[in-house]
Design a protein around this motif. Sequence first.
Motif, short mmCIF file in Angstrom:
data_model
loop_
_atom_site.label_atom_id
_atom_site.label_comp_id
_atom_site.label_asym_id
_atom_site.label_seq_id
_atom_site.Cartn_x
_atom_site.Cartn_y
_atom_site.Cartn_z
N ILE A 118 0.86 -1.18 0.00
CA ILE A 118 0.00 0.00 0.00
C ILE A 118 0.90 1.23 0.00
CG2 ILE A 118 -1.66 1.34 1.33
CD1 ILE A 118 -2.68 -1.37 2.43
N ARG A 119 0.57 2.16 -0.87
CA ARG A 119 1.28 3.44 -0.93
C ARG A 119 0.27 4.51 -0.57
NH1 ARG A 119 5.75 5.48 -4.93
NH2 ARG A 119 6.29 3.30 -4.73
N GLY A 120 0.58 5.31 0.43
CA GLY A 120 -0.39 6.30 0.87
C GLY A 120 0.25 7.62 1.23
N ALA A 121 -0.58 8.64 1.18
CA ALA A 121 -0.17 9.97 1.63
C ALA A 121 -1.40 10.66 2.21
CB ALA A 121 0.39 10.79 0.46
N GLY A 122 -1.18 11.30 3.34
CA GLY A 122 -2.26 12.04 3.98
C GLY A 122 -1.80 13.43 4.34
N ASP A 123 -2.65 14.40 4.13
CA ASP A 123 -2.31 15.79 4.44
C ASP A 123 -2.52 16.02 5.93
OD1 ASP A 123 -1.97 18.52 4.68
OD2 ASP A 123 -2.98 18.95 2.79
N ALA A 124 -1.42 15.94 6.68
CA ALA A 124 -1.48 16.11 8.13
C ALA A 124 -1.75 17.55 8.53
CB ALA A 124 -0.20 15.61 8.77
N GLY A 125 -1.72 18.46 7.58
CA GLY A 125 -2.00 19.86 7.88
C GLY A 125 -3.42 20.09 8.38
N VAL A 126 -4.29 19.11 8.21
CA VAL A 126 -5.68 19.25 8.68
C VAL A 126 -5.80 18.94 10.17
CG1 VAL A 126 -6.57 18.66 6.39
CG2 VAL A 126 -6.46 16.89 8.14
N ILE A 127 -4.75 18.36 10.75
CA ILE A 127 -4.79 17.97 12.16
C ILE A 127 -4.56 19.21 13.03
CG2 ILE A 127 -3.78 16.48 13.93
CD1 ILE A 127 -5.08 14.98 11.54
N PRO A 128 -5.48 19.49 13.95
CA PRO A 128 -5.29 20.64 14.84
C PRO A 128 -4.03 20.48 15.69
CG PRO A 128 -7.52 19.74 15.04
CD PRO A 128 -6.73 18.77 14.21
N ARG A 129 -3.35 21.58 15.96
CA ARG A 129 -2.11 21.56 16.76
C ARG A 129 -2.30 20.84 18.09
NH1 ARG A 129 2.20 25.23 15.51
NH2 ARG A 129 1.68 26.43 13.67
N THR A 130 -3.45 21.00 18.66
CA THR A 130 -3.71 20.39 19.97
C THR A 130 -3.71 18.86 19.90
OG1 THR A 130 -6.08 20.57 19.58
CG2 THR A 130 -5.03 22.36 20.83
#
Length: 141
Positions: A118-130
């Motif tokens: 499996i090759r994947g990428a997720g935009d972690a920029g959507v995760i709130p800093r908290t």
Amino acid sequence: MRQADFDSIHNLVPGKHYYQFYKAAEDYFKIMLPFFFTGLQKGESCLWLVSEKMGVPKARLQAQAFIPDYLSYIASGQFRILSAENWYLTEGVFEEEKALKNAAAFMTNSQSQGYITIRGAGDAGVIPRTSWQQFKNYERK
């Protein structure tokens, strides 16, 4: 921009994580499209979690323009482009259990279709800093 036999992320082996920073959408697509195209050519199941800010429809259009036979990869389920927010968050809050269930379901589905890698990428920029520490724990799992 097409780089059919070139994996844009050198020396990345299964099980490892890679973090990519970008300034503009064109930089993002210049990195991600060859990454996924190479995975598709290698027969890998590919998952791309795109932020709503970047635009899932825009990512799909860019992928269709870049990847030959894009629609067949989508139709077969080998390539999925989904919302990072829907994958990771509920009402703007990171939910580790939800994200883990989504990942497990994707892996099970990919394996049932015969994909070994499996090759994947997720935009972690959507995760709130908290939630960054919680997200780090999720990534380890």
